[in-house]
Scaffold this motif. Structure first.
Motif, PDB file in Angstrom:
ATOM      1  N   VAL A 175      58.430  22.991  -5.225  1.00  0.00           N
ATOM      2  CA  VAL A 175      58.370  24.405  -5.593  1.00  0.00           C
ATOM      3  C   VAL A 175      58.036  24.556  -7.073  1.00  0.00           C
ATOM      4  O   VAL A 175      57.192  25.380  -7.462  1.00  0.00           O
ATOM      5  N   SER A 176      58.684  23.766  -7.927  1.00  0.00           N
ATOM      6  CA  SER A 176      58.448  23.890  -9.366  1.00  0.00           C
ATOM      7  C   SER A 176      56.999  23.591  -9.719  1.00  0.00           C
ATOM      8  O   SER A 176      56.416  24.233 -10.603  1.00  0.00           O
ATOM      9  N   ASN A 177      56.391  22.597  -9.041  1.00  0.00           N
ATOM     10  CA  ASN A 177      55.015  22.206  -9.354  1.00  0.00           C
ATOM     11  C   ASN A 177      53.972  23.109  -8.703  1.00  0.00           C
ATOM     12  O   ASN A 177      52.817  23.121  -9.128  1.00  0.00           O
ATOM     13  N   HIS A 178      54.354  23.834  -7.639  1.00  0.00           N
ATOM     14  CA  HIS A 178      53.360  24.629  -6.900  1.00  0.00           C
ATOM     15  C   HIS A 178      53.859  26.057  -6.670  1.00  0.00           C
ATOM     16  O   HIS A 178      53.569  26.654  -5.634  1.00  0.00           O
ATOM     17  N   ILE A 179      54.578  26.576  -7.647  1.00  0.00           N
ATOM     18  CA  ILE A 179      55.138  27.919  -7.471  1.00  0.00           C
ATOM     19  C   ILE A 179      54.036  28.965  -7.292  1.00  0.00           C
ATOM     20  O   ILE A 179      54.184  29.948  -6.566  1.00  0.00           O
ATOM     21  N   SER A 180      52.893  28.702  -7.933  1.00  0.00           N
ATOM     22  CA  SER A 180      51.801  29.680  -7.838  1.00  0.00           C
ATOM     23  C   SER A 180      51.143  29.685  -6.469  1.00  0.00           C
ATOM     24  O   SER A 180      50.435  30.628  -6.114  1.00  0.00           O
ATOM     25  N   GLU A 181      51.324  28.607  -5.682  1.00  0.00           N
ATOM     26  CA  GLU A 181      50.680  28.501  -4.384  1.00  0.00           C
ATOM     27  C   GLU A 181      51.555  29.057  -3.252  1.00  0.00           C
ATOM     28  O   GLU A 181      51.102  29.125  -2.102  1.00  0.00           O
ATOM     29  N   LEU A 182      52.770  29.382  -3.563  1.00  0.00           N
ATOM     30  CA  LEU A 182      53.675  29.873  -2.523  1.00  0.00           C
ATOM     31  C   LEU A 182      53.353  31.330  -2.198  1.00  0.00           C
ATOM     32  O   LEU A 182      53.126  32.146  -3.114  1.00  0.00           O
ATOM     33  N   ASP A 183      53.337  31.631  -0.911  1.00  0.00           N
ATOM     34  CA  ASP A 183      53.202  33.029  -0.523  1.00  0.00           C
ATOM     35  C   ASP A 183      54.596  33.602  -0.272  1.00  0.00           C
ATOM     36  O   ASP A 183      55.606  32.901  -0.311  1.00  0.00           O
ATOM     37  N   LYS A 184      54.616  34.862  -0.005  1.00  0.00           N
ATOM     38  CA  LYS A 184      55.906  35.539   0.156  1.00  0.00           C
ATOM     39  C   LYS A 184      56.675  35.018   1.361  1.00  0.00           C
ATOM     40  O   LYS A 184      57.890  34.852   1.313  1.00  0.00           O
ATOM     41  N   ASP A 185      55.937  34.734   2.444  1.00  0.00           N
ATOM     42  CA  ASP A 185      56.627  34.280   3.651  1.00  0.00           C
ATOM     43  C   ASP A 185      57.314  32.940   3.410  1.00  0.00           C
ATOM     44  O   ASP A 185      58.472  32.734   3.809  1.00  0.00           O
ATOM     45  N   MET A 186      56.566  32.013   2.811  1.00  0.00           N
ATOM     46  CA  MET A 186      57.153  30.710   2.546  1.00  0.00           C
ATOM     47  C   MET A 186      58.307  30.840   1.544  1.00  0.00           C
ATOM     48  O   MET A 186      59.360  30.227   1.701  1.00  0.00           O
ATOM     49  N   ALA A 187      58.083  31.651   0.531  1.00  0.00           N
ATOM     50  CA  ALA A 187      59.153  31.847  -0.459  1.00  0.00           C
ATOM     51  C   ALA A 187      60.394  32.422   0.197  1.00  0.00           C
ATOM     52  O   ALA A 187      61.522  32.009  -0.085  1.00  0.00           O
ATOM     53  N   ARG A 188      60.181  33.390   1.081  1.00  0.00           N
ATOM     54  CA  ARG A 188      61.332  34.003   1.752  1.00  0.00           C
ATOM     55  C   ARG A 188      62.073  32.990   2.608  1.00  0.00           C
ATOM     56  O   ARG A 188      63.301  32.939   2.614  1.00  0.00           O
ATOM     57  N   ALA A 189      61.280  32.131   3.338  1.00  0.00           N
ATOM     58  CA  ALA A 189      61.926  31.114   4.173  1.00  0.00           C
ATOM     59  C   ALA A 189      62.738  30.141   3.321  1.00  0.00           C
ATOM     60  O   ALA A 189      63.863  29.743   3.670  1.00  0.00           O
ATOM     61  N   ILE A 190      62.150  29.740   2.228  1.00  0.00           N
ATOM     62  CA  ILE A 190      62.856  28.796   1.341  1.00  0.00           C
ATOM     63  C   ILE A 190      64.099  29.452   0.760  1.00  0.00           C
ATOM     64  O   ILE A 190      65.169  28.831   0.663  1.00  0.00           O
ATOM     65  N   ILE A 191      63.963  30.704   0.371  1.00  0.00           N
ATOM     66  CA  ILE A 191      65.106  31.400  -0.220  1.00  0.00           C
ATOM     67  C   ILE A 191      66.235  31.516   0.794  1.00  0.00           C
ATOM     68  O   ILE A 191      67.415  31.261   0.487  1.00  0.00           O
ATOM     69  N   ILE A 192      65.875  31.857   2.023  1.00  0.00           N
ATOM     70  CA  ILE A 192      66.901  32.000   3.065  1.00  0.00           C
ATOM     71  C   ILE A 192      67.567  30.654   3.325  1.00  0.00           C
ATOM     72  O   ILE A 192      68.796  30.561   3.448  1.00  0.00           O
ATOM     73  N   LEU A 193      66.722  29.566   3.421  1.00  0.00           N
ATOM     74  CA  LEU A 193      67.287  28.236   3.653  1.00  0.00           C
ATOM     75  C   LEU A 193      68.214  27.826   2.516  1.00  0.00           C
ATOM     76  O   LEU A 193      69.353  27.398   2.734  1.00  0.00           O
ATOM     77  N   ALA A 194      67.717  27.945   1.277  1.00  0.00           N
ATOM     78  CA  ALA A 194      68.526  27.522   0.135  1.00  0.00           C
ATOM     79  C   ALA A 194      69.796  28.335   0.040  1.00  0.00           C
ATOM     80  O   ALA A 194      70.874  27.816  -0.270  1.00  0.00           O
ATOM     81  N   SER A 195      69.677  29.615   0.313  1.00  0.00           N
ATOM     82  CA  SER A 195      70.867  30.458   0.269  1.00  0.00           C
ATOM     83  C   SER A 195      71.876  30.006   1.312  1.00  0.00           C
ATOM     84  O   SER A 195      73.085  29.936   1.055  1.00  0.00           O
ATOM     85  N   SER A 196      71.342  29.686   2.512  1.00  0.00           N
ATOM     86  CA  SER A 196      72.232  29.223   3.573  1.00  0.00           C
ATOM     87  C   SER A 196      72.886  27.904   3.195  1.00  0.00           C
ATOM     88  O   SER A 196      74.089  27.710   3.395  1.00  0.00           O
TER      89      SER A 196
END
Length: 1674
Positions: free
Chosen positions: A115-136
């Motif tokens: 994520v840190s190296n490719h933050i600019s390549e993330l779309d909202k859907d992937m970001a949302r999935a990652i956020i939900i996973l990490a939060s969980s």
């Protein structure tokens, strides 16, 4: 707050997001990924998913390094396909709920990296999935699992750097009003606020409004700590935002925006949580309060300060580590000062007290927290000093008066800090601060001293020392410079570390700093520092003082060149020393120039600079003399400086300066000052003694006799006679003064003896009865020494008239006791008086009436000394005095001289030597005493320079020469040599007279050439040398004549110190030859008689030397004793079994030699009947038979016949069920072999061995082959065991060793020493003895013979060729090995032996023995190195033989095939090219299975042969063979990591040879660059390069290469298994997409998946790495 109220918070999110978009912090990204990503094939997704899944399954590996590699591989997948990788990781975590949290942590960390190296390549859907996973993941466990939850939080923070709104949305969903959030939810918010300040601060108002009600709900300390950390981060980010408003998206944000919320939070933290018993919570609270205080409303801060400051200060008592408390306190104080708080004044006293207590805590250098705390506390003091300097000083300065070390040191450190950091505020307080230092400078504690010096340093830079009272600081600094290094510090306590620098070191550095770099200190230091030069208490500071003064004086001279540097002002408060005092002080301390860090050079430099102030006339002279003195000091060290010579140079310097000044008044003033300073040096005897000499020198230059006598009288009256060290200085002073004022000096001494002062002193001493005698004797001893020095220094023409009447008479008036100290004074003074008399030109006509009395007195002193020890120089001084007395008239009586010699010899020679390691002073004293004894004996001998006189002296020494004690003999011989040398140097022969006692003297000294003591031997040779020259002198030769024969004795002396007894006695024999050539015939009898007496000498070495010399004399000059020879031989032979003396053995050898000359066969047969092993007597007799060549030839022939005619061994079974019979040597050949060795061991056997060289070599070589592994006969085995058990020191008997030793002896005696040495260097002799190394030993022997004994080979070969039909297989193997190795040398070609050798070896190809067949191939291959030009001629024959060896089916171990491969490797480059095509392909196919053989040698040889096959067909490689080359690439590349170095080296060679055949310049260059022998190989880098070129130029080989490497995934060698996936990975890495279809991806992934379960961690790691690279297939 009810849950529904959170809706209002969520409604704020769109507003915040819109704000971020407007401000440019957030971009709008499309929801869909675009058409290209939409077209990504399901196959690609499936591949990445599968690879990621395999790696994720492998993340549970037990090895941390493998886990790390798996994570790296996942990151590699993420670099190429970040979305798919993140998606797989997210899915894996969701599907594996039971995966242990350590592995979940690793996956989350991997996701954070991607994520840190490719933050600019993330779309909202992937970001949302990652956020939900990490939060969980972060909130799944209610309990704290820090690593796991921290990793999940870090993922959220990384995503929040771009998608802060989405992260906040998720966090706020778990941050519901009225419900305590998870700890890491708060921590995530806190970290996010720091990592994205501008994105997060706009949310803080809402976050704070939600969080504040929760503070009261937090009951657990852990949760409270998290709240505190969040508030701290929120406050810090807010302050950073406000501080950078010019860059902020909303410049309208102000601190007061958060004032209300922070104020509410403050109330809870300070009033409730700070009272907690939990230390972590209290620290968290106080850390938060610091930055929060800047956000509080000023009225609230002012209101709370009376409570806040005491509350924070109270934490100091509750916590050991208080750096956080101090940091927060500093922030609070800054906030209070910034708002102009008046409450701060009320709290100031308690603040200062608490901060002062913190600064007084001892610093532990190993604790960075404590150091940080001190820095923060000092920062607080700076804040307070700037706002309330008066209050601070009023508190601080009284603390300096306390006696507590910690309090005082801490106060001084604070004072130093505020002087530097608040200089403006402290300016008007300088007098007050200076006056407060009066008590600290009296403290003796080293830590306080260090702190005071540091304060003084700060004061100097800010002008304090220019104020009244500054001179006391300067004096204190100089006092610390004067500290003694060993007397300075106390040991550090258990709570503290020792200081980095000593007080003295830091003080010296500070003084240098003041004088060189602080310009404002120049007027302060000059001339004030001069005041510290003369007081004794500042002696230790002289070096830094002088250096500083030199620097300051040079500054002064630059300003005014002609003015005096020192201005004496009567009104000045500074009392400066006079020029006389300065000169005296600096000159005196220069006598110990290396003390005090080199104060001699520093003092002389200061003298040079002050020359005009000392006296105007000295400048020019000192400009030349002082640099010479400094140069002399530079050339020496404290250890090498000759002290007397240095002091004499200084006295010459003083004398020269006095002469330049030539002013009696100035000289008298200087002498008065010197006398005045004498008491200052009572504690330094050496310097005081030198000052006495300076006084004497100065008085000698004075012309005023009244002043001289007055000062001499004062010196006598004030001298400290109780100190013996002062006696010598006082005496030297009088002696030097007597040079110019002899009469006045003697008159003053006599006047003092007769004066009331002297009598009064004695009377005072008598009051104390117990010590009166001792103290009176010390006064008398000093006066006696004064008389002695006066006599020694006074002009010689005046001494004779005053010696007896004034000097000796007064000396003996003072002497009246047996006190050793007084005796020593008297002896020394008598010696000086006698020396002065003897050195006078009128000494020859002087009749010394005191002579007999003085000699008797000296001898009494000598006899009174302990005979076994030497502790005082009385003996030495007394003998020196006697030496001078002997030369004076009248002459001594004979009995007196005899008693003198006996007494002195016994007093010196019998002294026990000092044990090793004792003080060297005693050794030096003894050497000086010996020199004194030598001088005395020379003086006595000079009175009777005749042979009779010499004989008398030697008779005195004779008992000591024959002493049982070695040290006494060595000393006596040394004295004898000294006397003989003296006699020779003073020899005057007026007529030719015989030296009648020459033989007797030579006989006495010559056996001592072999004395056990090496020093005695050298002196004995010297004695003989001098005696021979004395004989030549009596024969009429001149004194300067040099006889060649006698001079040879000097060259023989080196042989006497050699540890080898043979060399020692050979040297004795040579000495005897010299004696024999120069001894007169009439002296021979007396010499022999004396030598025969020496045969019974207790020293066995001397006895043997006597024997050697007797035999030599009999040989050289014994014709008259020829009739005695039979009798001598008979006696020696009868003694053979009784003694082992060398002369007896020699006689027996001679007898046996005569007997063997008449009956050779009978003697040989008789000696062969001697039991084995031969004892030393039998061995000696065998060697005696070699003395005559013709006799030796007969003996050798007979012994060879005995060896060859009988069978070499018999086979027998030790046990009935034994599978193999034992071989037992037959007795007669074994005995004959031992006898051969003994005969040939004699050097005289050389001619006979040369005559029978071929027969001896061949016979003994075959004898060696027949004895390898052969046992001794049973009866000899039993005898050997008995010999071993009885511990008899004899060489163990072994059949093979005896044969090898005989062969070596034959080579040595046959002139083949080079052969023996070469074989020895290569370890061949040891190899010959063993079954495993026998062939190698034979080959080494053959190689050495070919190189060093070529002309002998034809006859040797002729003797060996006939062994082809030998019935003994071992003989065939040995002869074949020898002949095969000969072909390795060109000598067989030069001798035209090649054809016959080839024919002979070819005939042995069908030998039933596989070893013979193997050796035949080895020999044929050796032609390549021995005769390469003949390979083409015999190429077909050689290749046929080698191919036949490859196909040899009768060798179960394939050793013949191995030899064939090695042979082909040698021959391929030399045969005709037309002969190669028929063998290349067959050979390549035949050797391929050996590449992966379990045996190292087979792998190495086959791979190297493969390289030679490639080399042979360079430029003409057929397609069929090219297939073999390509097929071998993978094995060769992987075996570069073979655990065996020879295999790896062979692969390097083979790959270099394969390069040209591949027709790829880049690949060939890579092979040549990386694979040179001896160069280290970075395997990964090399493999990467090779794979890159392979895939570029041979892309069609991808599938073949990968499938071949898969075979090695199951290799038995771990390194090869590790290399195989590496190769695969690099091939994949560099392959193009269009060629990747060649690879069976499923098979490859399956194989790598299996490797992930390999037992070796390195293999699993490389498998994981390769899996990461398979992303290129996606």
């Amino acid at each position: 707050m009810p849950p529904s109220s959170n809706q209002s918070l969520l409604h704020l999110l769109p507003v915040c997001l819109e704000f971020l978009e407007v401000s440019g912090l957030r971009k709008c990204y499309p929801c869909s990924h675009g058409r290209e990503e939409a077209k990504t094939t399901a196959m690609t997704r499936s591949c990445v998913k599968k690879l990621s899944t395999i790696l994720l399954d492998a993340i549970t590996d037990k090895d941390p390094l493998v886990q790390e590699q798996v994570c790296s591989a996942l990151c590699a997948l993420g670099e190429a396909q970040p979305k798919d990788t993140l998606s797989t990781c997210e899915e894996h975590l969701r599907q594996h709920e039971k995966l242990a949290h350590p592995y979940r942590t690793m996956i989350l960390r991997t996701m954070e990296t991607v994520v840190s190296n490719h933050i600019s390549e993330l779309d909202k859907d992937m970001a949302r999935a990652i956020i939900i996973l990490a939060s969980s993941e972060m909130t799944k466990a209610k309990d704290l699992v820090c690593d796991w939850q921290q990793a999940a939080s870090s993922v959220l923070v990384s995503v929040g750097k771009r998608f802060v709104g989405m992260v906040m949305e998720e966090m706020l969903s778990k941050f519901q009003p009225g419900v305590l959030p998870h700890c890491f939810v708060l921590q995530t918010l806190a970290n996010l606020s720091v990592s994205n300040v501008f994105g997060m601060v706009p949310f803080l108002t809402s976050v704070l409004s939600t969080m504040l009600p929760m503070l009261g709900m937090a009951k657990h300390d852990t949760m409270r700590v998290v709240f505190c950390c969040a508030l701290q981060r929120f406050s810090e980010s807010t302050l950073e935002y406000v501080a950078n408003l010019d860059q902020a998206p909303d410049p309208t944000v102000r601190k007061d925006t958060f004032a209300s919320d922070i104020s509410s939070a403050y109330d809870i933290l300070f009033h409730q949580w700070l009272q907690s018993r939990e230390a972590k919570l209290r620290l968290a609270v106080v850390e938060a309060l610091g930055p929060m205080s800047h956000l509080l409303p000023s009225e609230k801060l002012e209101e709370q300060l009376p409570k806040l400051l005491p509350g924070v200060l109270a934490l100091y008592k509750k916590h050991a580590e208080t750096s956080h408390v101090s940091k927060s306190l500093g922030q609070i104080l800054e906030a209070a000062v910034s708002v102009g708080s008046r409450t701060l004044d009320i709290q100031l006293d308690s603040l200062l007290a608490a901060l002062h207590a913190q600064i007084c805590v001892p610093v532990e250098s190993s604790s960075p927290l404590v150091t940080t705390n001190r820095k923060e506390v000092l920062r607080c003091f700076t804040i307070l000093a700037c706002c309330s300097p008066e209050r601070l000083l009023a508190f601080l300065l009284p603390k300096l008066d306390t006696s507590n070390e910690r309090t005082r040191v801490g106060s001084l450190q604070v004072l130093r800090h505020v002087i530097n950091s608040a200089a403006a505020q402290m300016e008007v307080k300088k007098p007050f601060i200076l006056s407060s230092m009066r008590l600290p400078i009296l403290d003796t504690n080293s830590k306080v001293k260090r702190a005071v010096v540091q304060v003084i340093s700060a004061m100097a830079h800010h002008g304090y020392l220019e104020q009244p009272g500054g001179e006391a600081m300067l004096e204190y600094l100089v006092q610390q410079c004067a500290l003694l290094p060993d007397a300075e510090p106390q040991k550090p306590g258990p709570w503290e570390e020792p200081p980095a620098d000593s007080v003295r070191e830091i003080s010296v550095s500070t003084l240098y700093l003041f004088s060189t770099t602080v310009d404002r200190m120049t007027e302060v230091l000059w001339p004030c520092l001069l005041e510290f030069l003369t007081p004794v208490r500042f002696t230790g500071a002289l070096t830094p003082l002088c250096k500083s003064l030199v620097h300051l004086a040079q500054k002064k001279q630059e300003k005014g060149a002609d003015a005096l540097l020192i201005q004496y002002d009567s009104d000045s408060e500074v009392t400066l020393p006079s020029p006389y005092a300065i000169a005296t002080r600096l000159l005196t301390v220069s006598s110990s120039p290396y003390l005090g860090d080199g104060r001699g050079a520093a003092s002389l430099c200061l003298l040079s600079v002050l020359h005009r102030d000392i006296h105007p006339l000295l400048g020019q002279r000192w400009a030349t003399t002082i640099p010479l003195l400094l140069e002399y000091l530079d050339e020496h060290t404290a250890e090498t400086l000759p002290q007397k010579e240095w002091e004499e140079k200084l006295l010459v310097f003083l004398r020269d300066s006095l002469a330049v000044v030539s002013d009696n008044m100035w000289t008298c003033q200087l002498s008065l000052e010197m006398c005045k300073q004498l008491p200052c040096y009572n504690g330094t005897p050496q310097e005081k003694s030198f000052l006495y000499k300076c006084v004497g020198t100065t008085l000698g230059a004075a012309s005023s006799k009244d002043v001289v006598r007055k000062l001499l009288q004062e010196l006598l009256e004030t001298a400290r006679y109780q100190e013996e060290a002062e006696h010598e200085g006082l005496a030297c002073c009088f002696g030097i003064c007597a040079i110019s004022h002899l009469d006045d000096t003697l008159a003053q001494l006599e006047e003092f003896v007769r004066s009331d002062v002297f009598r009064k002193s004695i009377g005072i001493f008598n009051i104390f009865k117990d010590r009166s005698e001792n103290e009176v004797e010390k006064v008398k001893g000093a006066l006696i020494l004064c008389y002695g020095h006066v006599a020694a220094r006074a002009p010689r023409e005046l001494v004779l008239a005053r010696a007896e009447s004034d000097i000796l008479r007064n000396m003996f008036q003072c002497f009246s006791t047996k006190d050793p100290a007084l005796q020593l004074c008297l002896v020394q003074s008598v010696y000086m008086v006698c020396q002065a008399i003897c050195s006078s030109v009128q000494a020859g006509s002087f009749h010394f009436s005191w002579k007999a009395e003085l000699v008797a007195q000296m001898m009494d002193f000598i006899k009174g000394e302990p005979p076994n020890s030497l502790r005082t120089p009385i003996r030495k001084k007394a003998m020196l005095a006697c030496t001078h007395l002997v030369s004076l008239e009248p002459a001594l009586e004979e009995q007196v001289r005899t008693d003198m010699v006996h007494g002195c010899l016994h007093s010196v020679l019998a002294v026990l030597p000092e044990p090793a390691g004792e003080d060297g002073c005693q050794e030096s004293l003894y050497l000086d005493t010996m020199h004194a004894l030598e001088g005395l004996l020379r003086s006595l001998l000079q009175r009777n320079m005749t042979p009779q006189g010499l004989q008398i002296m030697v008779e005195h020494l004779s008992p000591w020469i024959k002493s049982l004690r070695g040290y006494e003999r060595a000393r006596a011989l040394g004295l004898s040599a000294c006397l003989l040398q003296f006699f020779l140097e003073h020899l005057h022969v007026s007529a030719l007279v015989p030296f009648h006692n020459l033989g007797l003297l030579v006989g006495l000294f010559s056996p001592r050439c072999a004395d056990l003591w090496p020093a005695t031997r050298q002196e004995a040779v010297n004695c003989v040398y001098y005696l021979l020259y004395l004989q030549l002198g009596y024969e009429g030769f001149s004194r300067d004549y040099r006889d060649d024969v006698a001079e040879r004795l000097l060259t023989l002396k080196d042989g006497l110190v050699h540890p080898d007894p043979a060399i020692l006695f050979h040297t004795c024999h040579s000495i005897a030859q010299v004696i024999a050539k120069r001894l007169p015939p009439d002296q021979l009898i007396s010499l022999l008689l004396t030598l025969f007496e020496s045969l019974g000498d207790p020293d066995k070495n001397c006895s043997r030397a006597a024997t050697v010399m007797i035999n030599c004399l009999l040989k050289e000059r014994g014709s008259m004793l020829l009739e005695k020879v039979p009798e001598i031989v008979s006696v020696l032979r009868s003694k053979l079994q009784e003694t082992r003396e060398e002369h007896v053995l020699q006689a027996a050898q001679h007898s046996v030699h005569i007997l063997a000359s008449q009956h050779c066969a009978a003697v040989v047969t008789s000696l062969l009947g001697s039991p084995l092993p031969f004892d030393s007597h039998i061995c000696t007799l065998w060697r005696a038979l070699a003395a005559e060549p013709s006799l030796c030839t007969q003996v050798l022939g007979l012994l060879l016949e005995k060896i060859s005619r009988d069978v070499p061994f018999k086979e027998s079974r030790a046990f009935l069920l034994s599978s193999t019979p034992d071989r037992v040597a037959t007795l007669l050949p074994l005995t004959a072999t031992c006898a051969l060795h003994e005969v040939m061991s004699a050097p005289a056997s050389g001619p006979a061995v040369l005559e029978l060289y071929p027969q001896l070599f061949a016979g003994l070589l075959l004898r060696v082959s027949c004895t390898v592994g052969v046992q001794l006969p049973r009866n000899l085995q039993a005898k050997e065991r008995r010999t071993t058990s009885s511990a008899i020191a004899s060489k163990a008997l072994d059949p093979c060793s005896s044969a090898v030793d005989a062969l070596r002896a034959a080579l040595l005696r046959g002139g083949s020493e080079d052969v023996v040495q070469r074989v020895e260097l290569e370890g061949g002799w040891e190899s010959l003895r063993t079954s495993a190394g026998h062939e190698d030993g034979v080959a080494q022997l053959a190689s050495a013979m070919a190189k060093f004994a070529g002309p002998r080979l034809p006859l040797v070969m002729k003797a060996l060729l006939c062994t082809q039909s030998s019935v003994y297989e071992v003989q065939r193997v040995t002869s074949t090995a020898f002949l095969a190795e000969l072909l390795n040398s060109n000598v067989v070609n030069d001798l035209m032996l090649l054809e016959s050798l080839l024919d002979n070896l070819a005939a042995r190809q069908k030998d039933p023995c596989a070893s013979v067949r193997r050796l035949v191939l080895h020999g044929l291959a050796n032609i390549a190195s021995g005769s390469p030009d003949k390979v083409r001629t015999h190429g077909p024959q050689l290749l046929t033989a080698m191919i036949g060896g490859l196909d040899d089916g009768d060798d179960p171990h394939s050793l013949v095939a191995l030899e064939a491969m090695a042979g082909l490797a040698k021959l391929l480059g030399l045969v005709e090219p037309r002969d190669l095509p028929s063998v290349l392909l067959h050979t390549a196919i035949r050797i391929r299975p050996f590449f992966d053989s379990e045996k190292t040698e087979f792998r190495s040889v086959s791979i190297r042969l493969f390289g030679h096959l490639n080399k042979a067909c360079h430029g003409d490689c057929e397609d069929v063979f090219l297939e073999q080359v390509i097929g071998g690439l993978v094995p060769l590349l992987l075996h570069l990591r073979d655990p065996q170095a020879p295999v790896a080296g062979a692969c390097r060679f083979a790959l270099r040879m394969c390069g040209p055949n591949l027709e790829c310049e880049e690949l060939e260059a890579a092979f040549q660059k990386h694979l040179q022998d001896g160069r280290s190989l970075h395997f990964g880098e090399f493999l990467n390069t090779v794979c890159k070129h392979l895939m570029r130029y041979f892309p069609d080989l991808l599938g073949r290469l990968v499938s071949t490497s898969l075979f090695y995934f199951k290799s038995s060698w771990e390194d090869v298994r590790t290399a195989a996936p590496m190769l695969t990975g690099f091939l994949v890495l560099h392959s193009e997409p269009q060629h990747q279809a060649q690879v069976d991806l499923e098979q490859l992934i399956t194989a790598l998946q299996l490797l992930l379960k390999d037992p070796a961690p390195t293999v699993r790691g490389k498998a994981a790495e390769t899996l990461g690279r398979l992303v290129r297939f996606s």
